[in-house]
Motif scaffolding. Structure first.
Motif, PDB file in Angstrom:
ATOM      1  N   ALA A 138     -10.240 -22.200  45.656  1.00 28.43           N
ATOM      2  CA  ALA A 138      -9.500 -21.937  46.051  1.00 28.43           C
ATOM      3  C   ALA A 138      -9.800 -22.219  47.403  1.00 28.43           C
ATOM      4  N   THR A 139      -9.510 -22.859  48.014  1.00 26.29           N
ATOM      5  CA  THR A 139     -10.214 -23.361  49.373  1.00 26.29           C
ATOM      6  C   THR A 139      -8.943 -22.569  50.114  1.00 26.29           C
ATOM      7  N   PHE A 140      -7.580 -22.350  50.097  1.00 25.30           N
ATOM      8  CA  PHE A 140      -6.950 -21.324  50.964  1.00 25.30           C
ATOM      9  C   PHE A 140      -6.566 -20.419  51.029  1.00 25.30           C
ATOM     10  N   ALA A 141      -6.735 -19.584  51.840  1.00 24.68           N
ATOM     11  CA  ALA A 141      -6.700 -18.563  51.408  1.00 24.68           C
ATOM     12  C   ALA A 141      -5.113 -17.540  52.818  1.00 24.68           C
ATOM     13  N   ALA A 142      -4.408 -16.634  52.564  1.00 22.52           N
ATOM     14  CA  ALA A 142      -3.946 -15.867  53.034  1.00 22.52           C
ATOM     15  C   ALA A 142      -4.802 -14.285  53.956  1.00 22.52           C
ATOM     16  N   LEU A 143      -4.411 -14.175  55.138  1.00 27.76           N
ATOM     17  CA  LEU A 143      -4.571 -13.082  55.530  1.00 27.76           C
ATOM     18  C   LEU A 143      -3.014 -11.995  56.065  1.00 27.76           C
ATOM     19  N   ILE A 144      -2.381 -11.250  55.639  1.00 28.79           N
ATOM     20  CA  ILE A 144      -1.574 -10.657  55.649  1.00 28.79           C
ATOM     21  C   ILE A 144      -1.807  -9.233  55.839  1.00 28.79           C
ATOM     22  N   PRO A 145      -1.969  -8.389  57.098  1.00 27.18           N
ATOM     23  CA  PRO A 145      -1.776  -7.036  57.565  1.00 27.18           C
ATOM     24  C   PRO A 145      -0.441  -6.890  57.413  1.00 27.18           C
ATOM     25  N   ILE A 146       0.208  -4.868  57.474  1.00 29.01           N
ATOM     26  CA  ILE A 146       0.999  -5.670  56.468  1.00 29.01           C
ATOM     27  C   ILE A 146       0.866  -3.451  57.021  1.00 29.01           C
ATOM     28  N   ARG A 147       1.857  -2.822  57.878  1.00 18.94           N
ATOM     29  CA  ARG A 147       2.333  -1.468  58.202  1.00 18.94           C
ATOM     30  C   ARG A 147       3.305  -1.154  57.710  1.00 18.94           C
ATOM     31  N   LYS A 148       3.326  -0.123  57.574  1.00 16.25           N
ATOM     32  CA  LYS A 148       4.637   0.653  57.092  1.00 16.25           C
ATOM     33  C   LYS A 148       5.282   1.929  57.516  1.00 16.25           C
ATOM     34  N   ASN A 149       6.506   2.247  57.827  1.00 18.23           N
ATOM     35  CA  ASN A 149       7.055   3.127  59.024  1.00 18.23           C
ATOM     36  C   ASN A 149       6.459   4.340  58.508  1.00 18.23           C
ATOM     37  N   ALA A 150       7.065   5.619  58.988  1.00 13.72           N
ATOM     38  CA  ALA A 150       6.952   7.250  59.296  1.00 13.72           C
ATOM     39  C   ALA A 150       7.887   7.184  57.791  1.00 13.72           C
ATOM     40  N   ALA A 151       9.077   6.417  57.163  1.00 13.76           N
ATOM     41  CA  ALA A 151       9.741   7.181  56.203  1.00 13.76           C
ATOM     42  C   ALA A 151       9.611   6.766  54.710  1.00 13.76           C
ATOM     43  N   TRP A 152       8.888   5.539  55.224  1.00 14.66           N
ATOM     44  CA  TRP A 152       7.811   5.270  53.721  1.00 14.66           C
ATOM     45  C   TRP A 152       6.508   6.490  53.281  1.00 14.66           C
ATOM     46  N   TRP A 153       5.742   6.860  54.383  1.00 21.00           N
ATOM     47  CA  TRP A 153       4.863   7.722  54.460  1.00 21.00           C
ATOM     48  C   TRP A 153       5.178   9.188  53.637  1.00 21.00           C
ATOM     49  N   ALA A 154       6.661   9.461  54.527  1.00 23.97           N
ATOM     50  CA  ALA A 154       7.278  10.868  54.366  1.00 23.97           C
ATOM     51  C   ALA A 154       8.088  10.710  52.925  1.00 23.97           C
ATOM     52  N   MET A 155       8.133  10.221  52.110  1.00 17.23           N
ATOM     53  CA  MET A 155       8.022  10.332  50.436  1.00 17.23           C
ATOM     54  C   MET A 155       7.388  10.598  49.674  1.00 17.23           C
ATOM     55  N   THR A 156       7.624  11.333  49.094  1.00 21.33           N
ATOM     56  CA  THR A 156       6.639  11.747  47.896  1.00 21.33           C
ATOM     57  C   THR A 156       5.943  10.544  46.704  1.00 21.33           C
ATOM     58  N   GLN A 157       5.576  10.823  45.657  1.00 21.26           N
ATOM     59  CA  GLN A 157       4.939   9.731  45.035  1.00 21.26           C
ATOM     60  C   GLN A 157       5.625   9.024  43.979  1.00 21.26           C
ATOM     61  N   ASP A 158       6.546   9.700  43.709  1.00 25.28           N
ATOM     62  CA  ASP A 158       7.651   9.139  42.617  1.00 25.28           C
ATOM     63  C   ASP A 158       8.571   8.627  43.223  1.00 25.28           C
ATOM     64  N   GLU A 159       8.573   9.010  44.834  1.00 22.81           N
ATOM     65  CA  GLU A 159      10.174   8.448  45.075  1.00 22.81           C
ATOM     66  C   GLU A 159       9.347   7.077  45.524  1.00 22.81           C
ATOM     67  N   ARG A 160       7.709   6.865  46.048  1.00 29.55           N
ATOM     68  CA  ARG A 160       6.780   5.500  46.905  1.00 29.55           C
ATOM     69  C   ARG A 160       7.276   4.554  45.472  1.00 29.55           C
ATOM     70  N   ARG A 161       7.131   5.362  44.134  1.00 27.12           N
ATOM     71  CA  ARG A 161       6.452   4.300  42.863  1.00 27.12           C
ATOM     72  C   ARG A 161       7.946   3.521  42.708  1.00 27.12           C
ATOM     73  N   ALA A 162       8.671   4.841  42.856  1.00 30.02           N
ATOM     74  CA  ALA A 162      10.434   4.046  42.054  1.00 30.02           C
ATOM     75  C   ALA A 162      10.718   3.149  42.845  1.00 30.02           C
ATOM     76  N   VAL A 163      10.385   2.735  44.936  1.00 33.37           N
ATOM     77  CA  VAL A 163      11.093   1.561  45.925  1.00 33.37           C
ATOM     78  C   VAL A 163       9.710   0.967  44.456  1.00 33.37           C
ATOM     79  N   PHE A 164       8.523   1.064  45.106  1.00 37.49           N
ATOM     80  CA  PHE A 164       7.635   0.215  44.756  1.00 37.49           C
ATOM     81  C   PHE A 164       7.620  -0.813  43.336  1.00 37.49           C
ATOM     82  N   GLU A 165       8.316  -0.371  42.416  1.00 37.15           N
ATOM     83  CA  GLU A 165       8.462  -0.616  40.944  1.00 37.15           C
ATOM     84  C   GLU A 165       9.837  -0.737  40.626  1.00 37.15           C
ATOM     85  N   GLU A 166      10.016   0.526  40.166  1.00 33.90           N
ATOM     86  CA  GLU A 166      11.382   0.224  39.348  1.00 33.90           C
ATOM     87  C   GLU A 166      12.531  -0.658  40.387  1.00 33.90           C
TER      88      GLU A 166
END
Lengths: 185, 185
Positions: B81-109
């Motif tokens: 595994a001699t190739f790598a990727a570093l991908i820094p990510i930031r999510k917005n305020a709307a994401w962090w204001a969501m409750t746990q079920d809301e973020r899970r629903a977006v993330f997976e469902e």
């Protein structure tokens, strides 16, 4: 300004005078006379202690619960809320190894943490600070802070008794209970 | 030893040579020639940058998913595994204001983040580092790290295309994509 970080410094000065310190689980913290609460990173170079925690996103609360909480809860700094409690808590490796659904099941479906807490709103105001994922080693995983008018301390003790008897508390491996009173203003 | 914290330092030295840097969303990072990865807190006093993140508990994964992931995934440091990727990510305020079920629903469902990722195991190894709740201001919320043998880069790009087209990615407000190759050993 990075204001989600708070420092709780136990020592010889502070806006809150210590009424009692009890180690419920695990070792105690050094006995101090005062606790100061500040935004940002503050440390205590003397014989006291400093604990740091950050306000973060909801980890378990779902929208329906949030709606109910927001209607019922009050914020910090109410003039009549001259009693406070700082209760640092650490959970064990078994807790942290559980997946999200497993921890939620223990937290609410089995232990009713949110449902129990709702019964004590609005007299008890609270704020949760997370320590486990700070970039520096901290002695605890959570710093829990509560404020209430003195007549509500018996109810607050009932709340804690319910939580300490729950399934969730089987995963707590360190807990110190510090009771405070606001310095005369 | 407090080893859950990692530092990714972009500059003139490091075990990984930069092949490309692309700002997908938001401003770029300063162009650097190398990235070093270390445990603990390291900073770059020069013209590069340093990003810090901490390995933490599962935030969305449920037990059934974890069981499937653990069977399929491989760890970091595979010789091929001699190739790598570093991908820094930031999510917005709307994401962090969501409750746990809301973020899970977006993330997976809705976005099938875990299901999509599973398709690319075991060739793609990964580690997630959290930055948002470090006690210091960080430019990103997550540092995502991936390793794979060079022939798997097209598949890795497919994986990213699927994630970037998902509902979850509507909440991403900063993303930089850094591709690396291991220095000859």
């Amino acid at each position: 300004m990075f204001n989600r970080l708070s420092s709780f410094v136990g020592g010889a000065v502070g806006a809150w005078k210590v009424r009692s310190q009890v180690a419920y689980i695990g070792p105690p913290l050094a006995v101090v006379d005062y606790v100061s609460v500040a935004n940002g990173l503050e440390t205590n170079p003397g014989e006291g202690w400093s604990l740091h925690g950050i306000a973060s996103n909801d980890r378990y609360v779902v929208r329906a619960e949030k709606q109910a909480l927001v209607v019922a809860q009050q914020g910090l700094g109410r003039p009549e809320a001259t009693f406070a409690a700082l209760i640092p808590i650490r959970k064990n490796a078994a807790w942290w190894a559980m997946t999200q659904d497993e921890r939620r099941a223990v937290f609410e479906e089995q232990s009713h943490h949110i449902r129990i807490g709702m019964k004590y709103l609005p007299p008890i105001a609270r704020r949760l600070h997370h320590c486990r994922d700070l970039g520096m080693p901290e002695a605890f995983d959570f710093l829990t802070w509560f404020e209430y008018a003195p007549p509500h301390e018996p109810a607050f003790d009932e709340l804690l008794a319910e939580l300490r008897a729950s399934e969730e508390w089987k995963y707590v491996d360190r807990e110190v209970d510090i009771r405070l009173v606001a310095i005369e203003r």
